[in-house]
Design a protein around this motif. Structure first.
Motif, short mmCIF file in Angstrom:
data_model
loop_
_atom_site.label_atom_id
_atom_site.label_comp_id
_atom_site.label_asym_id
_atom_site.label_seq_id
_atom_site.Cartn_x
_atom_site.Cartn_y
_atom_site.Cartn_z
N LEU A 90 0.86 -1.18 0.00
CA LEU A 90 0.00 0.00 0.00
C LEU A 90 0.90 1.24 0.00
CD1 LEU A 90 -2.62 -0.95 2.77
CD2 LEU A 90 -2.91 -1.14 0.29
N PRO A 91 0.44 2.34 -0.59
CA PRO A 91 1.29 3.53 -0.66
C PRO A 91 1.36 4.31 0.65
CG PRO A 91 -0.84 4.01 -1.61
CD PRO A 91 -0.85 2.54 -1.27
N ASP A 92 2.32 5.21 0.70
CA ASP A 92 2.47 6.14 1.81
C ASP A 92 1.35 7.19 1.69
OD1 ASP A 92 3.26 8.25 3.52
OD2 ASP A 92 5.38 7.75 3.25
N PRO A 93 0.47 7.29 2.69
CA PRO A 93 -0.65 8.25 2.57
C PRO A 93 -0.20 9.70 2.51
CG PRO A 93 -0.55 7.33 4.79
CD PRO A 93 0.43 6.54 3.95
N LYS A 94 1.01 9.99 2.97
CA LYS A 94 1.50 11.37 2.89
C LYS A 94 1.95 11.71 1.47
CE LYS A 94 3.01 11.70 7.71
NZ LYS A 94 4.17 11.92 8.60
N CYS A 95 2.44 10.71 0.75
CA CYS A 95 2.90 10.93 -0.62
C CYS A 95 1.81 10.66 -1.64
CB CYS A 95 4.10 10.02 -0.92
SG CYS A 95 5.58 10.40 0.02
N THR A 96 1.00 9.65 -1.38
CA THR A 96 -0.01 9.22 -2.34
C THR A 96 -1.36 9.04 -1.66
OG1 THR A 96 1.81 7.94 -3.33
CG2 THR A 96 -0.39 7.61 -4.26
N PRO A 97 -2.04 10.15 -1.31
CA PRO A 97 -3.34 10.06 -0.64
C PRO A 97 -4.50 9.84 -1.61
CG PRO A 97 -2.73 12.34 -0.87
CD PRO A 97 -1.57 11.55 -1.42
N GLY A 98 -4.22 9.98 -2.92
CA GLY A 98 -5.28 9.87 -3.91
C GLY A 98 -5.79 11.24 -4.34
N ALA A 99 -6.34 11.29 -5.55
CA ALA A 99 -6.95 12.52 -6.06
C ALA A 99 -7.99 12.10 -7.09
CB ALA A 99 -5.91 13.43 -6.71
N THR A 100 -9.10 12.78 -7.10
CA THR A 100 -10.20 12.40 -7.98
C THR A 100 -10.28 13.28 -9.24
OG1 THR A 100 -11.78 13.82 -6.80
CG2 THR A 100 -11.57 11.52 -6.06
N GLU B 68 4.07 -1.77 -11.12
CA GLU B 68 3.04 -1.03 -11.87
C GLU B 68 2.98 0.41 -11.40
OE1 GLU B 68 -1.81 -1.11 -12.64
OE2 GLU B 68 -0.78 -2.92 -11.99
N TYR B 69 2.98 1.34 -12.35
CA TYR B 69 2.76 2.75 -12.01
C TYR B 69 1.25 2.90 -11.87
CZ TYR B 69 3.54 7.80 -11.99
OH TYR B 69 3.60 9.13 -11.64
N ASP B 70 0.78 2.73 -10.66
CA ASP B 70 -0.63 2.50 -10.40
C ASP B 70 -1.38 3.76 -9.98
OD1 ASP B 70 -2.85 0.53 -9.86
OD2 ASP B 70 -2.65 1.35 -7.83
N HIS B 71 -2.58 3.92 -10.53
CA HIS B 71 -3.50 4.95 -10.03
C HIS B 71 -4.11 4.42 -8.74
CE1 HIS B 71 -3.44 6.24 -14.31
NE2 HIS B 71 -3.62 7.44 -13.80
N LEU B 72 -3.85 5.07 -7.63
CA LEU B 72 -4.42 4.62 -6.36
C LEU B 72 -5.94 4.53 -6.47
CD1 LEU B 72 -4.07 3.86 -3.39
CD2 LEU B 72 -4.20 6.31 -2.83
N ILE B 73 -6.57 5.61 -6.93
CA ILE B 73 -7.99 5.57 -7.30
C ILE B 73 -7.98 5.41 -8.81
CG2 ILE B 73 -10.21 6.76 -7.29
CD1 ILE B 73 -9.15 8.44 -4.94
N SER B 74 -8.35 4.24 -9.29
CA SER B 74 -8.21 3.94 -10.71
C SER B 74 -9.06 4.87 -11.57
CB SER B 74 -8.60 2.49 -10.98
OG SER B 74 -9.98 2.29 -10.73
N LEU B 75 -8.69 4.97 -12.83
CA LEU B 75 -9.44 5.82 -13.77
C LEU B 75 -10.89 5.38 -13.86
CD1 LEU B 75 -6.91 6.28 -16.72
CD2 LEU B 75 -7.20 7.66 -14.65
N GLN B 76 -11.13 4.08 -13.77
CA GLN B 76 -12.50 3.58 -13.89
C GLN B 76 -13.33 3.82 -12.62
OE1 GLN B 76 -12.88 -0.66 -14.33
NE2 GLN B 76 -11.03 -1.05 -13.16
#
Length: 231
Positions: free
Chosen positions: A90-100, A150-158
């Motif tokens: 799982l990612p570091d929430p400080k670096c990768t908290p997600g964005a919509t 994988e260069y992953d979207h935390l919140i995927s595009l779909q």
């Protein structure tokens, strides 16, 4: 009022007091602006992985772009991978908290994520994400083969994740059981597919699904009460 002030003509005293009031208001306005940054995070080009807004909502990214640019990533070694009890990364929430993605809302589902081909239309090109992936690997201290991550979207595009906001992308290491050199194996993709199907079928709330996948994809279905087919 001091005697020296009373000695001034009334018009001079009035002008002086008005100027002081204007200066005080200006100073107060600057202080307020500094203490309330834009919750949308602008274009995300600064690379600063700001967390969600004070209300706890996930930040909103700039959305799909006609021409994408390489986004600056967090400084090398400043991000740290977490793991679930099952050893899933799982990612570091400080670096990768997600964005919509601001274009995806409950009112636009049919014309966005529930429309076939939508994610292909908004996905950044490899010549952009390839450079970001290399830089983000340094952010997370990932030294394995980039081919296997994988260069992953935390919140995927779909699920309505922003296409290229640096807060929503990270170099996700391989999951347990991965065969070196085989490329990414990401069981998170299956969960994302099921969440999207539930949203488009009216069985899951978009915002809640985004929050659940950003927190921990391994528990997202349970949090949303989604039953897996075949159970």
């Amino acid at each position: 009022m001091p005697n020296s002030a009373r000695a001034l003509p009334f018009s001079v005293r009035t002008s002086t007091m008005a100027a002081v009031a204007v200066l005080a208001l200006a100073a107060g306005g600057c202080s307020s602006a500094r203490s309330h940054p834009d919750a949308k995070g602008g274009s995300g080009s600064s690379g600063a992985s700001s967390p969600a807004s004070p209300s706890g909502a996930i930040a909103v990214g700039p959305g799909p772009q006609g021409a994408y640019t390489v986004q600056r990533q967090p400084a090398p070694g400043t991000c740290h991978v977490r793991h679930t009890a099952g050893k899933q990364p799982l990612p570091d929430p400080k670096c990768t908290p997600g964005a919509t993605n601001p274009k995806v809302t409950a009112a636009t589902l049919r014309s966005t994520i529930c429309r076939s081909g939508y994610t292909k239309d908004i996905r950044p090109p490899v010549n952009i994400t390839g450079r970001e992936k290399k830089a983000n690997a340094a952010s997370y201290g990932y030294t394995g083969p980039l081919h296997d991550a994988e260069y992953d979207h935390l919140i995927s595009l779909q699920l309505g994740g922003d296409p290229n906001d640096p807060r929503n992308l990270w170099v996700e290491p391989p999951s347990p059981g991965h065969r070196p050199g085989a490329g990414p194996n990401n069981p998170k993709d299956v969960v994302e597919n099921r969440l999207k199907a539930a949203i488009c079928a009216g069985k899951a709330d978009l915002t809640k699904a985004q929050e659940a996948i950003a927190r921990d994809w391994t528990t997202a279905e349970a949090v949303l009460g989604i039953e897996r087919a075949g159970r």
